[in-house]
Structures are given as C-alpha cells and as structure tokens.
Scaffold this active site. Structure first.
Site, PDB file in Angstrom:
ATOM      1  N   GLY A  20       0.824  -1.209   0.000  1.00 60.92           N
ATOM      2  CA  GLY A  20       0.000   0.000   0.000  1.00 60.92           C
ATOM      3  C   GLY A  20       0.857   1.257   0.000  1.00 60.92           C
ATOM      4  O   GLY A  20       0.541   2.245  -0.665  1.00 60.92           O
ATOM      5  N   THR A  21       1.946   1.213   0.737  1.00 58.82           N
ATOM      6  CA  THR A  21       2.833   2.378   0.824  1.00 58.82           C
ATOM      7  C   THR A  21       3.362   2.756  -0.554  1.00 58.82           C
ATOM      8  O   THR A  21       3.339   3.922  -0.948  1.00 58.82           O
ATOM      9  CB  THR A  21       4.007   2.075   1.786  1.00 58.82           C
ATOM     10  OG1 THR A  21       3.462   1.743   3.067  1.00 58.82           O
ATOM     11  CG2 THR A  21       4.950   3.254   1.923  1.00 58.82           C
TER      12      THR A  21
ATOM     13  N   ASN B 205      -7.287   4.388   9.339  1.00 56.06           N
ATOM     14  CA  ASN B 205      -6.863   3.106   9.900  1.00 56.06           C
ATOM     15  C   ASN B 205      -6.989   3.059  11.414  1.00 56.06           C
ATOM     16  O   ASN B 205      -7.159   1.997  11.993  1.00 56.06           O
ATOM     17  CB  ASN B 205      -5.426   2.777   9.470  1.00 56.06           C
ATOM     18  CG  ASN B 205      -4.486   3.929   9.629  1.00 56.06           C
ATOM     19  OD1 ASN B 205      -4.696   5.007   9.085  1.00 56.06           O
ATOM     20  ND2 ASN B 205      -3.441   3.726  10.415  1.00 56.06           N
TER      21      ASN B 205
ATOM     22  N   GLN C   6      -7.696   0.503   3.828  1.00 56.69           N
ATOM     23  CA  GLN C   6      -8.506  -0.137   4.870  1.00 56.69           C
ATOM     24  C   GLN C   6      -9.908  -0.547   4.404  1.00 56.69           C
ATOM     25  O   GLN C   6     -10.678  -1.071   5.207  1.00 56.69           O
ATOM     26  CB  GLN C   6      -8.650   0.800   6.085  1.00 56.69           C
ATOM     27  CG  GLN C   6      -7.382   0.968   6.891  1.00 56.69           C
ATOM     28  CD  GLN C   6      -6.925  -0.315   7.583  1.00 56.69           C
ATOM     29  OE1 GLN C   6      -7.705  -1.251   7.786  1.00 56.69           O
ATOM     30  NE2 GLN C   6      -5.664  -0.367   7.947  1.00 56.69           N
TER      31      GLN C   6
ATOM     32  N   SER D 138      -3.950  -2.697  -0.441  1.00 50.92           N
ATOM     33  CA  SER D 138      -2.830  -3.515   0.009  1.00 50.92           C
ATOM     34  C   SER D 138      -3.319  -4.927   0.312  1.00 50.92           C
ATOM     35  O   SER D 138      -4.321  -5.097   1.025  1.00 50.92           O
ATOM     36  CB  SER D 138      -2.233  -2.887   1.273  1.00 50.92           C
ATOM     37  OG  SER D 138      -1.290  -3.756   1.842  1.00 50.92           O
ATOM     38  N   GLY D 139      -2.588  -5.934  -0.208  1.00 47.80           N
ATOM     39  CA  GLY D 139      -3.026  -7.330  -0.051  1.00 47.80           C
ATOM     40  C   GLY D 139      -3.252  -7.757   1.387  1.00 47.80           C
ATOM     41  O   GLY D 139      -4.271  -8.384   1.705  1.00 47.80           O
ATOM     42  N   HIS D 140      -2.328  -7.373   2.278  1.00 51.43           N
ATOM     43  CA  HIS D 140      -2.393  -7.981   3.612  1.00 51.43           C
ATOM     44  C   HIS D 140      -3.522  -7.443   4.481  1.00 51.43           C
ATOM     45  O   HIS D 140      -3.735  -7.926   5.595  1.00 51.43           O
ATOM     46  CB  HIS D 140      -1.035  -7.906   4.324  1.00 51.43           C
ATOM     47  CG  HIS D 140      -0.619  -6.563   4.807  1.00 51.43           C
ATOM     48  ND1 HIS D 140      -0.568  -6.247   6.147  1.00 51.43           N
ATOM     49  CD2 HIS D 140      -0.204  -5.453   4.153  1.00 51.43           C
ATOM     50  CE1 HIS D 140      -0.120  -5.009   6.283  1.00 51.43           C
ATOM     51  NE2 HIS D 140       0.101  -4.499   5.091  1.00 51.43           N
TER      52      HIS D 140
ATOM     53  N   CYS E  36       2.506   0.910  12.227  1.00 52.56           N
ATOM     54  CA  CYS E  36       3.708   1.563  11.695  1.00 52.56           C
ATOM     55  C   CYS E  36       4.259   2.616  12.648  1.00 52.56           C
ATOM     56  O   CYS E  36       5.344   3.129  12.428  1.00 52.56           O
ATOM     57  CB  CYS E  36       3.406   2.211  10.350  1.00 52.56           C
ATOM     58  SG  CYS E  36       2.706   1.053   9.199  1.00 52.56           S
TER      59      CYS E  36
HETATM   60  N1  PLP Z   1      -2.512   3.201   4.278  1.00 53.22           N
HETATM   61  C1  PLP Z   1      -3.263   2.808   5.310  1.00 53.22           C
HETATM   62  C2  PLP Z   1      -4.518   3.539   5.630  1.00 53.22           C
HETATM   63  C3  PLP Z   1      -2.858   1.720   6.084  1.00 53.22           C
HETATM   64  O1  PLP Z   1      -3.596   1.324   7.122  1.00 53.22           O
HETATM   65  C4  PLP Z   1      -1.654   1.057   5.757  1.00 53.22           C
HETATM   66  C5  PLP Z   1      -1.150  -0.066   6.592  1.00 53.22           C
HETATM   67  O2  PLP Z   1      -1.330  -0.071   7.786  1.00 53.22           O
HETATM   68  C6  PLP Z   1      -0.920   1.507   4.656  1.00 53.22           C
HETATM   69  C7  PLP Z   1      -1.379   2.590   3.939  1.00 53.22           C
HETATM   70  C8  PLP Z   1       0.362   0.861   4.249  1.00 53.22           C
HETATM   71  O3  PLP Z   1       0.144  -0.382   3.620  1.00 53.22           O
HETATM   72  P1  PLP Z   1       1.337  -1.423   3.520  1.00 53.22           P
HETATM   73  O4  PLP Z   1       1.545  -1.992   4.863  1.00 53.22           O
HETATM   74  O5  PLP Z   1       0.846  -2.455   2.533  1.00 53.22           O
HETATM   75  O6  PLP Z   1       2.489  -0.683   2.987  1.00 53.22           O
END
Ligand code: PLP
Length: 437
Positions: free
Chosen positions: A82-83, A160, A200, A221-223, A347
């Site tokens: 996702g990042t 999130n 999310q 994001s997959g996870h 994070c």
């Molecule tokens: N954006 C949001 C709102 C998230 O909750 C997250 C992960 O917690 C991310 C971005 C980042 O995703 P990834 O962990 O796949 O980089």
C-alpha cells in the site's frame, strides 16, 4: 516474539483483534497461491509458454482485483504494498502535472504523511487539512485548499486508527470540477488529480462504483484483505497519465518495474473475490459484533469514549478511550491474556508521541494515550468477543485503581479536556524552559 517455529513449539493461540494492522491469509488464498510457489515458477515476462502460462494467471488475478472496484484490468497496477501505491500516485501526479502543491489531511497514514513531509523539505507546498472532533472533514475546507498549482489532492477513504470514512467520491468530483475549470481557461493545464488511500476499505465497504466515480488513483494492500504481505495495487482511472515510481523493466505495461510477486498477486486475486462475497458478512455480522462489543464496554465501564463519528465508520473498527489509563499498559496485559489489539497504527508503535490522528481530533495527549484500537474481521468469532469482554472490564478497573489518574483522584473529579490540555501544555512549557536554561 518467535520468528521461526520448530516442530515442538506450540502454535500461537491468540484472539486476534487487530485486523487493521494485518489480516490472516484466507485458506482459499493460500491454496490458490501454492502452485505458483511450486510448479508454476516461470517468469511472466518470458517469451516461452511456461512464462506465458503464468502471465495468463496474472491477467486473471488482475481482472478479479479490477472487479472489486468495478474497473477494467488495464486500470490495475500491481505494486509491492500500500505504501508504494500511495507514494507512486503522489509522485506520478507531481511529475505529470508539473505542479508543486499537494492537498492532504492531518490524519493520513504515515505512507502519505511521511512522503508529503519529505516532499515539503524538497520544496513542494503541502496543505494538511484539519479534522473535526469526531474525525470528519469539512468539504468546504477541501474546496478552499485547492489552488491553481495543486497537482494532487490525496485523502484517505477510511482512517486506519478510528475507521472514520471520508466522502471521497464527493471530494473527487470537487477536484475534477476544478481541473475542468482550469483546463477550460488553459487547454495545456493538467491536474489537479484525486488520489485516495483506500487500504482499509476492501471487503468492508462497497467499492464497485469506484470506476464510475471521479477518483483518479486509489491504493489498496493485499495484507489488509486476507492476502499475503508484500503486494499492493494502484488503480489508475482510464486515460489518466501515470509514470513509474519503481523504474526498471517493462512489467505492468511499463508502469512499474520489477518482476511480479506472482504467488501473492494470484492470492490477491482470490482475496478480491472473497472480499466481494463476504461484504455482506462484514456489514451485518461483523458490524453487529463490533456494536455489541462497544455497547457492553460502555455499560460496564464509566469514563470510556468511542472515538470517531459513530455512523460514519468502517463496520469492523472500534477505537476506545479508557480515561485515566495508559494504552500501553492495557495492551501489555491484553497480550499476556493472548489478545492482540493496538494503539495507533502498527507503523508508529513504539513511539511515545500520542497518535497524530487523535491529536488532530483535538484530544488531549493524556486521553489520546489512553486509546486502544480493536479491529475485527470475517474470522473474528462471538467467542473471541465474549473472551475480550470477560477480560477487559476488570483489567481496566484494576489499572485505574493503581493509576494516579484514577477517576476518584481529586484532580480528576471533573475531568475536563480543556483544563487537562492546559495543564499538560504548562508542564511541557516548564520542561522546555528547564531544558533551554
Ligand atoms: N494506508 C493505510 C490507511 C494503512 O492502514 C496502511 C497499513 O497499515 C498503509 C497505507 C500501508 O500499507 P502497507 O503496509 O501495505 O504498505
């Protein structure tokens, strides 16, 4: 925490209430992936049949992911997370418009927040919109913040930490109207574009109308939807120009270099199908479970608050302030009883600063540091909720009895957000003065 498990090690038995941090890989997803970790190991870019076979399966997964947002396969770019999708959307909009200004909010995930901070240090302009006490955004603020030199407006769909939903489709239309107005005045104008971090949302709210909306870029994001970690998606609306962020080979039709994470992409395709199938479970059973959890805690414990606008939230998220107690103490005790929950985003765990999201909602640092996020999923059972409800109230009572900030403490007789903020600010000012002396 063990990172590898030997034969004799017991399986971790946890009650997992942290599904906004990550989710378990669905067994159906795992099953779909296995052949691509064993027999089908060809490189999808290879010209021979063994590679083409794999490429065909990636195309199928792409179509399944596209269906989740009502789009066509060509509008889907696979990334590593996702990042990366967030970073790519912002970077691409800056490159393709040649403009220097970004509009975002004060409550974004660190993927956007830290990137825009970095861009600001590089000389780009950033406007970070505030939120209300219930975590919502004023549309008029968005409208007023967009300038002629705005390249991109990036506003998350669901927060999130609190689960609060922003009206991103309406915002996308505001952005599109601005773009059209600027282009009418100057046909060479490009942008602003609208990006939403929707990491999310899949499987929690209906996204099938995205391609019909004015959203230009959307990250997933997959996870977060029961696929593995290490795979992400950037949806790019048809006819929107996009440039690569990871520069290399011609993969993803030249939009994202690097050999595809084949097995995870296949898993994500299956997870997208499951997310569509299970949407109603999330919106009924999971929502009811979340509401029962909150109601039971509100009945059992005084001085607790549900954060974020009640009706405008993801159905799976509950962010609760337990006044007079430190969230870190709650989380450690929950961990000892096998319950996984969190304060803030995974994070930013480990940081002593109160959550930037709760602070932006005007919460005092003390209350913000008392907040715990519980997030549920398709795999959360009533038994999990019952167990948590058995553990949490006595734990909070016990911690409050030990805390100098307990509700019986005279200082807290009329616990008052403004007074508490003033007090903390005074202490902070004294500390800073002492340091600077
Ligand atoms: N954006 C949001 C709102 C998230 O909750 C997250 C992960 O917690 C991310 C971005 C980042 O995703 P990834 O962990 O796949 O980089």
């Amino acid at each position: 925490m063990h990172v590898s498990r030997n034969e004799n090690e017991p399986r971790p038995e946890v009650v997992y209430l942290d599904n906004n941090a990550t989710t378990r890989v669905a067994p159906e997803v795992f099953e779909a992936m296995v052949p691509f970790l064993t027999e089908y190991y060809g490189n999808p870019s290879s010209a021979y049949g063994f590679g083409k076979l794999v490429e065909g399966h990636i195309m199928e997964a792409r179509a399944k992911v596209a269906a989740l947002v009502g789009a066509t396969a060509k509008e889907i770019i696979f990334t590593s997370c996702g990042t990366e999708s967030d970073n790519m959307a912002i970077w691409s909009a800056l490159q393709t418009t040649g403009k220097m200004h970004i509009v975002t909010t004060q409550v974004e995930h660190s993927a956007i927040m830290n990137q825009t901070d970095q861009l600001e240090r590089m000389g780009f302009g950033v406007t970070r919109l505030p939120v209300q006490a219930d975590g919502t955004l004023l549309l008029s603020d968005v409208e007023n913040a967009i300038r002629d030199d705005t390249a991109v407006v990036s506003i998350m769909w669901a927060n999130n930490e609190t689960g609060v939903l922003f009206p991103v489709e309406e915002i996308a239309t505001i952005v599109k109207n601005k773009r059209e107005q600027l282009t009418a005045a100057n046909p060479k104008n490009k942008g602003p574009f609208f990006h939403t971090d929707a990491v999310q949302t899949p499987g929690k709210i209906d996204l099938t109308h995205v391609a019909k909306s004015d959203i230009d870029f959307l990250s997933m994001s997959g996870h977060k939807l029961h696929a593995p970690k290490g795979v992400g998606v950037l949806y790019v609306k048809k006819r929107t120009k996009v440039v690569p962020y990871v520069i290399g080979g011609g993969q993803e039709r030249g939009k994202r270099g690097g050999t595809e994470n084949v097995a995870s992409i296949i898993g994500l395709g299956r997870a997208a199908e499951l997310a569509l199938e299970r949407l109603s479970d999330e919106q009924t059973r999971v929502r009811a479970m979340r509401d029962r959890f909150e109601e039971a805690l509100l009945q059992r414990l005084p001085h607790i608050y549900i954060n974020g606008k009640r009706e405008q939230r993801l159905p799976n998220t509950s962010n609760i302030a337990f006044d007079f107690v430190e969230a870190e103490a709650i989380l450690m005790r929950l961990d000892r009883r096998g319950i996984c929950a969190s304060s803030g985003s995974a994070c930013t765990t480990g940081s002593l600063d109160p959550s930037h999201v709760l602070s932006a909602m005007g919460m005092t640092p003390a209350r913000a540091r008392s907040c715990v996020r519980f997030s549920f999923s398709h795999y959360t059972s009533d038994a999990d909720i019952n167990y948590a409800l058995e553990i949490i109230p006595p734990m909070i009572e016990e911690l409050r009895a030990m805390s100098p900030l307990g509700p019986e403490h005279t200082d807290n007789f009329n616990y008052d957000v403004e007074a508490s903020r003033a007090k903390e600010e005074k202490i902070m000012a004294q500390t800073m003065a002492a340091i600077n002396e």
